[in-house]
Structure formats: structure tokens, C-alpha cells
Design a protein around this motif. Structure first.
Motif, PDB file in Angstrom:
ATOM      1  N   ASP A  80      31.061  17.528  -7.463  1.00  0.00           N
ATOM      2  CA  ASP A  80      31.208  17.912  -8.822  1.00  0.00           C
ATOM      3  C   ASP A  80      32.673  17.940  -9.413  1.00  0.00           C
ATOM      4  OD1 ASP A  80      31.240  19.570 -11.265  1.00  0.00           O
ATOM      5  OD2 ASP A  80      29.311  20.518 -10.655  1.00  0.00           O
ATOM      6  N   PRO A  81      33.055  17.189 -10.443  1.00  0.00           N
ATOM      7  CA  PRO A  81      34.470  17.419 -10.954  1.00  0.00           C
ATOM      8  C   PRO A  81      35.047  18.674 -10.996  1.00  0.00           C
ATOM      9  CG  PRO A  81      33.011  15.938 -12.247  1.00  0.00           C
ATOM     10  CD  PRO A  81      32.085  16.574 -11.374  1.00  0.00           C
ATOM     11  N   LYS A  82      34.074  19.792 -11.267  1.00  0.00           N
ATOM     12  CA  LYS A  82      34.687  21.107 -11.163  1.00  0.00           C
ATOM     13  C   LYS A  82      35.247  21.607 -10.049  1.00  0.00           C
ATOM     14  CE  LYS A  82      31.517  21.970 -14.505  1.00  0.00           C
ATOM     15  NZ  LYS A  82      30.179  22.411 -14.265  1.00  0.00           N
ATOM     16  N   ARG A  83      34.784  20.915  -8.980  1.00  0.00           N
ATOM     17  CA  ARG A  83      35.063  21.321  -7.538  1.00  0.00           C
ATOM     18  C   ARG A  83      35.925  20.412  -6.730  1.00  0.00           C
ATOM     19  NH1 ARG A  83      32.320  26.111  -5.584  1.00  0.00           N
ATOM     20  NH2 ARG A  83      30.682  26.551  -6.952  1.00  0.00           N
ATOM     21  N   ARG A  84      36.481  19.411  -7.243  1.00  0.00           N
ATOM     22  CA  ARG A  84      36.999  18.510  -6.773  1.00  0.00           C
ATOM     23  C   ARG A  84      38.759  19.072  -6.281  1.00  0.00           C
ATOM     24  NH1 ARG A  84      35.334  13.051 -10.276  1.00  0.00           N
ATOM     25  NH2 ARG A  84      33.164  13.483  -9.269  1.00  0.00           N
ATOM     26  N   ARG A  85      39.380  18.497  -5.352  1.00  0.00           N
ATOM     27  CA  ARG A  85      40.614  18.804  -4.912  1.00  0.00           C
ATOM     28  C   ARG A  85      40.769  19.822  -4.140  1.00  0.00           C
ATOM     29  NH1 ARG A  85      42.741  14.004  -6.093  1.00  0.00           N
ATOM     30  NH2 ARG A  85      42.599  13.193  -8.307  1.00  0.00           N
ATOM     31  N   GLY A  86      39.845  20.322  -3.654  1.00  0.00           N
ATOM     32  CA  GLY A  86      39.769  21.384  -2.785  1.00  0.00           C
ATOM     33  C   GLY A  86      39.593  21.485  -1.216  1.00  0.00           C
ATOM     34  N   GLY A  87      39.343  20.297  -0.852  1.00  0.00           N
ATOM     35  CA  GLY A  87      38.771  19.977   0.469  1.00  0.00           C
ATOM     36  C   GLY A  87      37.369  19.866   0.700  1.00  0.00           C
ATOM     37  N   MET A  88      36.569  20.076  -0.420  1.00  0.00           N
ATOM     38  CA  MET A  88      35.285  20.279  -0.337  1.00  0.00           C
ATOM     39  C   MET A  88      34.737  18.745  -0.012  1.00  0.00           C
ATOM     40  SD  MET A  88      32.583  21.893  -3.159  1.00  0.00           S
ATOM     41  CE  MET A  88      33.740  23.327  -2.827  1.00  0.00           C
ATOM     42  N   GLY A  89      35.268  17.464  -0.470  1.00  0.00           N
ATOM     43  CA  GLY A  89      34.749  16.429  -0.267  1.00  0.00           C
ATOM     44  C   GLY A  89      34.974  16.102   1.316  1.00  0.00           C
ATOM     45  N   ARG A  90      35.995  16.379   1.847  1.00  0.00           N
ATOM     46  CA  ARG A  90      36.274  16.195   3.305  1.00  0.00           C
ATOM     47  C   ARG A  90      35.205  17.018   4.146  1.00  0.00           C
ATOM     48  NH1 ARG A  90      40.825  14.861   6.402  1.00  0.00           N
ATOM     49  NH2 ARG A  90      42.009  14.504   4.646  1.00  0.00           N
ATOM     50  N   THR A  91      35.044  18.377   3.761  1.00  0.00           N
ATOM     51  CA  THR A  91      34.117  19.040   4.266  1.00  0.00           C
ATOM     52  C   THR A  91      32.855  18.625   4.380  1.00  0.00           C
ATOM     53  OG1 THR A  91      35.441  21.099   3.894  1.00  0.00           O
ATOM     54  CG2 THR A  91      33.127  21.570   4.263  1.00  0.00           C
ATOM     55  N   PHE A  92      32.430  18.083   3.275  1.00  0.00           N
ATOM     56  CA  PHE A  92      30.966  17.660   3.010  1.00  0.00           C
ATOM     57  C   PHE A  92      30.730  16.231   4.067  1.00  0.00           C
ATOM     58  CE2 PHE A  92      28.008  15.523  -0.349  1.00  0.00           C
ATOM     59  CZ  PHE A  92      26.683  15.754   0.384  1.00  0.00           C
ATOM     60  N   PHE A  93      31.755  15.369   3.743  1.00  0.00           N
ATOM     61  CA  PHE A  93      31.622  14.176   4.723  1.00  0.00           C
ATOM     62  C   PHE A  93      31.624  14.622   6.103  1.00  0.00           C
ATOM     63  CE2 PHE A  93      33.821  10.987   7.503  1.00  0.00           C
ATOM     64  CZ  PHE A  93      32.966   9.821   6.843  1.00  0.00           C
ATOM     65  N   ASN A  94      32.502  15.481   6.640  1.00  0.00           N
ATOM     66  CA  ASN A  94      32.493  15.832   7.920  1.00  0.00           C
ATOM     67  C   ASN A  94      31.066  16.401   8.442  1.00  0.00           C
ATOM     68  OD1 ASN A  94      34.851  14.652   8.492  1.00  0.00           O
ATOM     69  ND2 ASN A  94      36.064  16.497   7.978  1.00  0.00           N
ATOM     70  N   LEU A  95      30.392  17.106   7.694  1.00  0.00           N
ATOM     71  CA  LEU A  95      29.093  18.010   8.033  1.00  0.00           C
ATOM     72  C   LEU A  95      28.334  16.832   8.164  1.00  0.00           C
ATOM     73  CD1 LEU A  95      29.227  21.257   5.716  1.00  0.00           C
ATOM     74  CD2 LEU A  95      29.422  20.943   8.075  1.00  0.00           C
ATOM     75  N   LEU A  96      28.070  15.604   7.078  1.00  0.00           N
ATOM     76  CA  LEU A  96      27.006  14.673   7.243  1.00  0.00           C
ATOM     77  C   LEU A  96      27.318  13.944   8.551  1.00  0.00           C
ATOM     78  CD1 LEU A  96      27.784  13.521   3.492  1.00  0.00           C
ATOM     79  CD2 LEU A  96      25.411  14.473   4.677  1.00  0.00           C
ATOM     80  N   ARG A  97      28.550  13.705   8.796  1.00  0.00           N
ATOM     81  CA  ARG A  97      28.918  12.949  10.088  1.00  0.00           C
ATOM     82  C   ARG A  97      28.506  13.747  11.294  1.00  0.00           C
ATOM     83  NH1 ARG A  97      34.922  10.737  10.721  1.00  0.00           N
ATOM     84  NH2 ARG A  97      34.967  12.147  12.108  1.00  0.00           N
ATOM     85  N   TRP A 101      24.034  12.376   9.757  1.00  0.00           N
ATOM     86  CA  TRP A 101      23.777  10.957  10.429  1.00  0.00           C
ATOM     87  C   TRP A 101      23.840  10.700  11.883  1.00  0.00           C
ATOM     88  CZ3 TRP A 101      28.690  10.157   6.481  1.00  0.00           C
ATOM     89  CH2 TRP A 101      28.258  10.038   5.092  1.00  0.00           C
ATOM     90  N   PRO A 102      23.111   9.379  12.264  1.00  0.00           N
ATOM     91  CA  PRO A 102      23.191   9.442  13.695  1.00  0.00           C
ATOM     92  C   PRO A 102      24.490   9.248  14.471  1.00  0.00           C
ATOM     93  CG  PRO A 102      21.878   7.907  12.433  1.00  0.00           C
ATOM     94  CD  PRO A 102      22.543   8.384  11.509  1.00  0.00           C
ATOM     95  N   ALA A 103      24.786  10.087  15.346  1.00  0.00           N
ATOM     96  CA  ALA A 103      26.140  10.110  16.080  1.00  0.00           C
ATOM     97  C   ALA A 103      26.298   8.976  16.464  1.00  0.00           C
ATOM     98  CB  ALA A 103      25.819  11.147  17.492  1.00  0.00           C
ATOM     99  N   GLY A 104      27.756   8.713  16.452  1.00  0.00           N
ATOM    100  CA  GLY A 104      28.486   7.337  16.966  1.00  0.00           C
ATOM    101  C   GLY A 104      28.263   6.310  15.907  1.00  0.00           C
TER     102      GLY A 104
END
Length: 140
Positions: A80-97, A101-104
Motif C-alpha cells: 500500500d503506497p501509504k506504507r512504503r519506504r519503511g522496510g515493509m516490502g523487504r519484510t513481506f518478500f522475506n516472509l514469502l521466501r 514459496w518452495p525452499a531453494g
């Protein structure tokens, strides 16, 4: 951020449709939220999966992805644009990974010209291919 951060399939497509519409509108073509919701529902009925990141129960980001066995293909990823630039995208991506998502598995994604290249480069992505599109004009 809070401790109540979860990744889940959406209860409805409201946030995902709003973010998807914003991502895929371009000069001369506006994708409405209704059209985005229809497209997402059709993709979700096939092999595509949608997950949202929620904080305290409120959706703040979404991802549209498919497991293609050789790799996970990320079609859309947005916060959400109101929540950007605070590390949330990185956190979301890392949680998905780490947990969705399948390991490796290799991860590939689509980034539009003028899109968030710097964000993905910070996550160690490298540009590997060039895609092409044919945009046909819609009759009104």
C-alpha cells in the motif's frame, strides 16, 4: 511494525485489486478496480496464488505468483503506497521466501520499465532478460 504480522490468502480482493489496478494502468489506459478484481479472480481460479501481508488484521500488501516448478514467478508485488519506504516490502518478500514459496526455488519477477528496479536490486535481483509486449487498442 507490530508483532501481529501475517501472510494469508485474501478474504476478499479489495486491496489486491486496488494495488493491481494502480500497477497496470498506464497513459491512455486505466485499469479499473472492478476489472482488476475480475482479472485477479480469474487468475486465482487457475494456478495463480494471491497472498496478502496483514498487520493487525489489515491488508497492507499483496503478491500474485505461480509455482512453475523450475522457479516461482512473481507477476505482481505491491505494498500500500501509504506504507512504503519503511522496510515493509523487504519484510513481506522475506516472509514469502522463507515460509510460502518452495525452499531453494529460483524466483523470477516482472518489473515494468520505470518500475521499482532499485527495490529489487536491494534484494539481490539482477536483470536477466528483456520482455516484449503487444498492446492492442481496445474498441470503445
Amino acid at each position: 511494525m507490530t508483532d501481529d504480522l501475517t501472510i494469508a490468502e485474501p478474504e476478499n480482493l479489495d486491496l489486491s485489486a486496488r494495488l493491481f489496478a494502480g500497477m497496470y494502468s498506464r497513459p491512455g489506459y486505466r485499469l479499473t478496480e472492478a476489472e482488476a478484481r475480475t482479472r485477479l479472480a480469474a487468475m486465482q481460479a487457475g494456478p495463480w496464488q494471491i497472498h496478502e501481508m496483514r498487520i493487525d488484521g489489515s491488508a497492507v500488501g499483496f503478491v500474485l505468483w505461480v509455482d512453475l516448478v523450475e522457479y516461482v514467478f512473481v507477476r505482481s508485488f505491491a505494498i500500500d503506497p501509504k506504507r512504503r519506504r519503511g522496510g515493509m516490502g523487504r519484510t513481506f518478500f522475506n516472509l514469502l521466501r522463507e515460509g510460502t514459496w518452495p525452499a531453494g526455488r529460483q524466483i523470477r519477477l516482472e518489473v515494468a520499465k520505470g518500475g521499482p528496479w532499485a527495490f529489487w536490486e536491494k534484494l539481490k535481483f539482477k536483470a536477466m532478460t528483456t520482455g516484449m509486449w503487444l498492446f492492442e487498442e481496445r474498441e470503445k
